[in-house]
Design a protein around this motif. Structure first.
Motif, PDB file in Angstrom:
ATOM      1  N   UNK A 225      34.664  40.669  33.251  1.00  0.00           N
ATOM      2  CA  UNK A 225      35.204  41.540  34.471  1.00  0.00           C
ATOM      3  C   UNK A 225      35.828  40.599  35.586  1.00  0.00           C
ATOM      4  N   UNK A 226      37.094  40.639  35.784  1.00  0.00           N
ATOM      5  CA  UNK A 226      37.711  39.954  36.726  1.00  0.00           C
ATOM      6  C   UNK A 226      37.897  40.876  37.941  1.00  0.00           C
ATOM      7  N   UNK A 227      37.738  40.042  38.836  1.00  0.00           N
ATOM      8  CA  UNK A 227      38.009  40.566  40.199  1.00  0.00           C
ATOM      9  C   UNK A 227      39.559  41.040  40.339  1.00  0.00           C
ATOM     10  N   UNK A 228      39.427  42.237  41.134  1.00  0.00           N
ATOM     11  CA  UNK A 228      41.001  42.675  41.397  1.00  0.00           C
ATOM     12  C   UNK A 228      41.276  43.670  40.132  1.00  0.00           C
ATOM     13  N   UNK A 229      40.647  43.792  39.356  1.00  0.00           N
ATOM     14  CA  UNK A 229      41.093  44.499  38.079  1.00  0.00           C
ATOM     15  C   UNK A 229      40.759  46.133  38.323  1.00  0.00           C
ATOM     16  N   UNK A 231      39.281  47.726  36.021  1.00  0.00           N
ATOM     17  CA  UNK A 231      37.664  47.943  35.275  1.00  0.00           C
ATOM     18  C   UNK A 231      36.649  47.397  36.546  1.00  0.00           C
ATOM     19  N   UNK A 232      36.972  46.423  37.250  1.00  0.00           N
ATOM     20  CA  UNK A 232      36.284  45.877  38.329  1.00  0.00           C
ATOM     21  C   UNK A 232      35.870  46.871  39.369  1.00  0.00           C
ATOM     22  N   UNK A 233      37.075  47.653  39.747  1.00  0.00           N
ATOM     23  CA  UNK A 233      36.756  48.689  40.975  1.00  0.00           C
ATOM     24  C   UNK A 233      35.842  49.855  40.222  1.00  0.00           C
TER      25      UNK A 233
END
Length: 405
Positions: A225-229, A231-233
């Motif tokens: 899970x990458x920040x800013x994606x 999916x992260x949100x």
């Protein structure tokens, strides 16, 4: 649209390497060509990619000509530095390179061949989404000199693909593989495990389907899970669950067992091949510290110990090249300690392993503990190399910490 560019010193407008940079002509050279276009943005992706509504003035139909300007600039820079070498591997990545007409990809490959040469027997790979590969596309790529397709299968299960925002029909993977085979191309399948809602049974189904297509090479990556994606949100808002580390470990073990049972051998933590000759030579060039030039917006390069990276947006990239300037945004020259750390990080992940002699004296003592913990293969260590066990591959980050902290 990709993570932020790293910090570094400004890169010169002419793209020249530092004056004291010394290129070893025996070091292999690779070319990476970034095609930053996607039809839709996958919710997990933080690569430097753009949908049509995000291009803001950049045009897909002009992209090949724009990138070829950077190829010409690179040939001049390397020629001036005495380091012009034929490319031993070429890799079209993205994004979705096959969103461009196959003729555009052929033009770009032709430009690399004209500027640097492409070595006899070179590996030339194009990444592709399954629904963009037809017989005509595969034939045109093969005729241009492409040798390998890397197909983004990700999963064979519709609800898993939906969780990843992948839009292709699972059946399209078999169609793409068949087209590649008819054109005489090698095939790699890329898989992702640990998506929201994916069960171990779902993952085993994807492995079964992938292996039934008999690819030459398989990459299987745990979902990160990458920040800013998107999916992260979604995870932050509690809309979908975060990946389960224990389940991902079970999925990795299932993949390794299934692949081994079908004759595939791991050669890097997330990569398996049917034979040594079918390993991704391009990715091995990264892991083994070769030289490469990354063409395209946001692409990174490594030449003679210097790292540099391009501006991210396709419009800014095109503007610089139209002005006769390098698209490089910055560069750095890692010191000896940083390069040792990187060597441990990368080379410990591959099957050939890391030479124990490359470790500092204070870190060699950690090897015995790693063997005792079942993370490093004992006989290989006696022979002078750190090679991960299956447990070590699952805990590769812990091994690196033990060897570097």
């Amino acid at each position: 649209m990709g993570a932020s560019l790293p910090l570094g010193e400004p890169a010169p407008s002419d793209g020249a390497l530092p004056g004291d940079a010394s290129i070893d002509p025996a070091t292999p050279f690779s070319a990476y060509l970034h095609v930053p276009f996607c039809r839709v943005r996958c919710g997990y992706c933080d690569f430097n990619t753009y949908t049509s509504g995000e291009l803001r003035g950049a045009r897909q139909d002009e992209y090949a000509a724009t990138l070829l300007r950077e190829v010409e600039l690179a040939a001049g820079v390397l020629g001036d530095a005495g380091g012009l070498r034929a490319a031993s591997t070429v890799f079209f990545g993205g994004g979705t390179p096959t969103l461009l007409p196959a003729g555009d990809l052929a033009r770009m490959l032709g430009g690399v061949r004209e500027a640097f040469g492409v070595a006899a027997g070179a590996e030339v790979t194009v990444e592709a989404n399954p629904d963009t590969v037809t017989d005509a596309v595969a034939d045109e790529l093969a005729a241009a000199g492409v040798t390998r397709l890397s197909i983004g299968m990700q999963s064979a299960v519709p609800h898993v693909l939906a969780a990843l925002d992948r839009t292709h029909d699972p059946a399209a993977v078999a169609v793409a593989v068949a087209a590649a085979r008819r054109a005489g191309l090698d095939v790699s399948l890329d898989l992702i495990y640990g998506a929201p809602g994916e069960s171990l049974v779902d993952w085993e189904r994807s492995l079964e389907v992938a292996l039934g297509l008999e690819p030459d090479h398989v990459s299987a990556y745990a979902l990160i899970i990458e920040d800013g994606t998107k999916l992260a949100r979604q995870i932050r808002r509690g809309e979908v669950p975060a990946p389960d580390d224990d389940l991902q470990a079970d999925m990795y073990e299932a993949a390794d067992a299934a692949l081994a049972a079908h004759g595939y051998e791991w050669y890097e933590v997330s990569n398996w091949a049917r034979s040594a000759g079918q390993r991704s030579r391009h990715n091995l060039a990264y892991w083994q510290g070769a030289d490469w030039w990354g063409f395209g917006p946001g692409a990174h390069s490594h030449v003679a110990g210097t790292r540099f990276w391009n501006v991210k947006h396709p419009a800014a990239y095109a503007q610089r090249l139209r002005a006769g300037e390098s698209p490089a945004a910055g560069r750095e020259r890692p010191d000896a300690a940083s390069r040792r750390l990187e060597a441990v990080l990368l080379r410990s992940r591959i099957r050939e392993g890391l030479a124990i002699s490359d470790l500092g004296d204070d870190r060699r003592a950690a090897v015995a503990g790693l063997i005792a913990d079942g993370l490093v293969d004992g006989p290989s260590a006696v022979a002078g190399r750190i090679v991960l066990t299956l447990r070590g591959r699952l805990l590769a980050d812990a091994v690196v910490r033990a060897l570097t902290d």
